[in-house]
Scaffold this motif. Structure first.
Motif, short mmCIF file in Angstrom:
data_model
loop_
_atom_site.label_atom_id
_atom_site.label_comp_id
_atom_site.label_asym_id
_atom_site.label_seq_id
_atom_site.Cartn_x
_atom_site.Cartn_y
_atom_site.Cartn_z
N PRO A 146 -23.32 31.05 -0.56
CA PRO A 146 -23.18 29.89 0.16
C PRO A 146 -23.60 29.72 1.74
N HIS A 147 -24.04 28.62 2.31
CA HIS A 147 -24.37 28.71 3.58
C HIS A 147 -23.26 29.16 4.56
N ASP A 148 -23.72 29.83 5.35
CA ASP A 148 -22.71 30.19 6.48
C ASP A 148 -21.29 30.88 6.09
N THR A 149 -21.58 31.99 5.46
CA THR A 149 -20.69 32.50 4.46
C THR A 149 -20.61 34.16 5.15
N THR A 150 -19.68 34.89 5.02
CA THR A 150 -19.60 36.28 5.48
C THR A 150 -19.15 37.11 4.14
N ILE A 151 -20.22 38.04 3.90
CA ILE A 151 -19.91 38.96 2.89
C ILE A 151 -19.51 40.32 3.37
N TYR A 152 -18.20 40.81 3.10
CA TYR A 152 -17.52 42.03 3.48
C TYR A 152 -17.86 43.15 2.57
N VAL A 153 -18.16 44.08 3.13
CA VAL A 153 -18.58 45.65 2.58
C VAL A 153 -17.60 46.83 3.18
N ASP A 154 -17.58 47.65 2.15
CA ASP A 154 -16.85 48.92 2.52
C ASP A 154 -18.10 49.90 2.83
N SER A 155 -19.22 49.81 2.51
CA SER A 155 -20.28 50.74 2.78
C SER A 155 -21.52 49.91 2.72
N LEU A 156 -22.51 50.65 3.27
CA LEU A 156 -24.07 50.21 3.36
C LEU A 156 -24.75 51.52 2.73
N THR A 199 -25.28 45.69 9.00
CA THR A 199 -24.41 44.67 9.15
C THR A 199 -25.15 43.49 10.16
N ALA A 200 -25.28 42.40 9.76
CA ALA A 200 -25.98 41.48 10.54
C ALA A 200 -25.99 40.10 10.04
N ARG A 201 -26.69 39.19 10.73
CA ARG A 201 -26.82 37.84 10.23
C ARG A 201 -28.27 37.66 9.65
N TRP A 247 -41.12 24.23 3.23
CA TRP A 247 -39.83 25.18 3.20
C TRP A 247 -38.78 24.48 3.00
N SER A 248 -37.92 25.31 2.42
CA SER A 248 -36.35 24.72 2.27
C SER A 248 -35.60 24.87 3.55
N SER A 249 -34.44 24.18 3.66
CA SER A 249 -33.72 24.23 4.91
C SER A 249 -33.26 25.72 5.05
N PRO A 250 -33.22 26.11 6.24
CA PRO A 250 -32.59 27.37 6.53
C PRO A 250 -31.09 27.80 6.24
N TRP A 251 -30.68 28.57 5.73
CA TRP A 251 -29.38 28.95 5.26
C TRP A 251 -29.19 30.42 5.89
N PHE A 252 -27.90 30.92 5.99
CA PHE A 252 -27.76 32.08 6.63
C PHE A 252 -26.39 32.89 5.84
N PHE A 253 -26.51 33.88 5.77
CA PHE A 253 -25.03 34.83 5.50
C PHE A 253 -25.05 35.64 6.36
N ARG A 254 -23.57 36.49 6.63
CA ARG A 254 -23.41 37.55 7.53
C ARG A 254 -23.20 38.81 6.53
N VAL A 255 -23.30 39.76 6.94
CA VAL A 255 -22.57 41.13 6.26
C VAL A 255 -21.87 41.94 7.34
N SER A 256 -20.55 42.16 6.84
CA SER A 256 -19.61 42.62 7.80
C SER A 256 -18.87 43.65 7.28
N TYR A 257 -18.40 44.72 7.85
CA TYR A 257 -17.52 45.75 7.31
C TYR A 257 -16.19 44.99 7.09
N GLN A 258 -15.54 45.52 6.18
CA GLN A 258 -13.98 45.11 6.24
C GLN A 258 -13.09 45.70 7.12
N ASN A 259 -12.31 44.90 7.91
CA ASN A 259 -11.44 45.30 8.73
C ASN A 259 -10.47 46.61 8.46
#
Length: 241
Positions: free
Chosen positions: A154-164, A209-211, A229-241
Motif C-alpha cells: 500500500p502507498h505510504d506504508t512502513t514495513i518493519y523487519v527484524d533483519s536485512l 532501511t530507507a524510503r 508512467w503510473s502514479s508514484p507510490w512509496f513504502f518505507r523499510v524500518s527495523y522493529q523498535n
C-alpha cells in the motif's frame, strides 16, 4: 467563265471535305486500350508492409490532428493501386493511389478509436484485370494508456523487519494486451533498480532501511508508445523498535 470558276471551286471544296472525312480520327492516349489478345494475366497481389498487422497507433488526445502511412510492395508495371479501407463495422470505401504508399489524415478521433482494416490490389492497362486483393490487415487507433494501477505494498506504508536483507514483492494491475513492463525503484531519491519484467509483479531485494519510491509503465511490440508512467507510490523499510 464565271460559271466554270464556280464549278471548279465547288469541286475543290468537295474533294477537300472528302479527304478530311476519310482521315482516321486521332485517339486520346488516355483512352487507348491494347487489343484483347495482347493483354496478359495480372501478377500476384501486393504484399502489405506497414503498419504491421495488429499494430496500435496511439494518440495523446481525441483533438489531435495527425496522419499515418500505409505501405505495401510495389508491383512491376503497375500504374495504380486500389485500397479497400474499412473503419470498424462501417461499409468499406476504395481509394486509388499511384505510388505504393498512401497517407491517411486523421482530424477527429472521436469515432475512429477502433480497428481499421485495409487491403490493396494493383492495376495496369497491359493486364487482363486487376490483381487479386492482398491479405487484409488491421491496425487500431487508441489513446495512449495511463500507467498501471499499483496494488501492493500500500502507498505510504512502513514495513518493519527484524533483519536485512529481505525480499518484498511489488504488484500492479494489468492494462490491456501489453507484453511487458518497465519498473523503476528509487532508494531515498537515488535510482535503486530499473528493469523490464513480463509479469505484473516484481520481487525486490532490499538491503537497507530507507524510503523506496516506485513506478511502472506498460509496453508492447505492437504499441506505438509505452503507456504513461503510473502514479508514484512509496513504502518505507524500518527495523522493529
Amino acid at each position: 467563265m464565271k460559271l466554270l470558276n464556280a464549278v471548279i471551286r465547288i469541286a475543290f471544296l468537295y474533294v477537300l471535305l472528302l479527304a478530311v472525312y476519310v482521315q482516321p480520327s486521332c485517339k486520346d492516349p488516355d483512352e487507348f486500350k491494347p487489343p484483347e489478345d495482347t493483354l496478359v494475366p495480372p501478377p500476384d497481389p501486393p504484399q502489405l508492409i506497414s503498419p504491421t498487422d495488429g499494430f496500435v497507433i496511439m494518440f495523446e488526445s481525441v483533438q489531435a490532428d495527425s496522419y499515418y502511412e500505409l505501405k505495401w510492395t510495389s508491383i512491376e508495371q503497375a500504374e495504380s493501386y486500389q485500397i479497400e479501407y474499412t473503419i470498424d463495422t462501417f461499409p468499406p470505401f476504395i481509394k486509388t493511389c499511384v505510388p505504393s504508399v498512401c497517407t491517411i489524415w486523421v482530424a477527429d478521433l472521436t469515432h475512429r478509436l477502433c480497428n481499421h482494416y485495409w487491403r490493396v490490389r494493383a492495376s495496369a492497362s497491359a493486364w487482363e484485370w486487376l490483381t487479386e486483393w492482398s491479405d487484409q490487415w488491421y491496425f487500431e487507433l487508441r489513446l495512449r494508456p495511463s500507467g498501471p494501477r499499483h496494488v501492493y505494498p500500500p502507498h505510504d506504508t512502513t514495513i518493519y523487519v527484524d533483519s536485512l536483507p529481505i525480499e518484498i514483492e511489488i504488484q500492479w494491475d494489468t492494462i490491456q494486451d501489453e507484453e511487458f513492463y518497465e519498473v523503476v525503484i528509487f532508494e531515498d531519491s537515488l535510482l535503486y533498480d530499473q528493469r523490464i519484467v513480463y509479469d505484473n509483479s516484481l520481487v525486490v531485494f532490499i538491503c537497507d532501511t530507507a524510503r523506496y519510491d516506485w513506478q511502472v509503465r506498460a509496453g508492447s511490440s505492437y504499441w506505438q508508445y509505452l503507456s504513461y508512467w503510473s502514479s508514484p507510490w512509496f513504502f518505507r523499510v524500518s527495523y522493529q523498535n
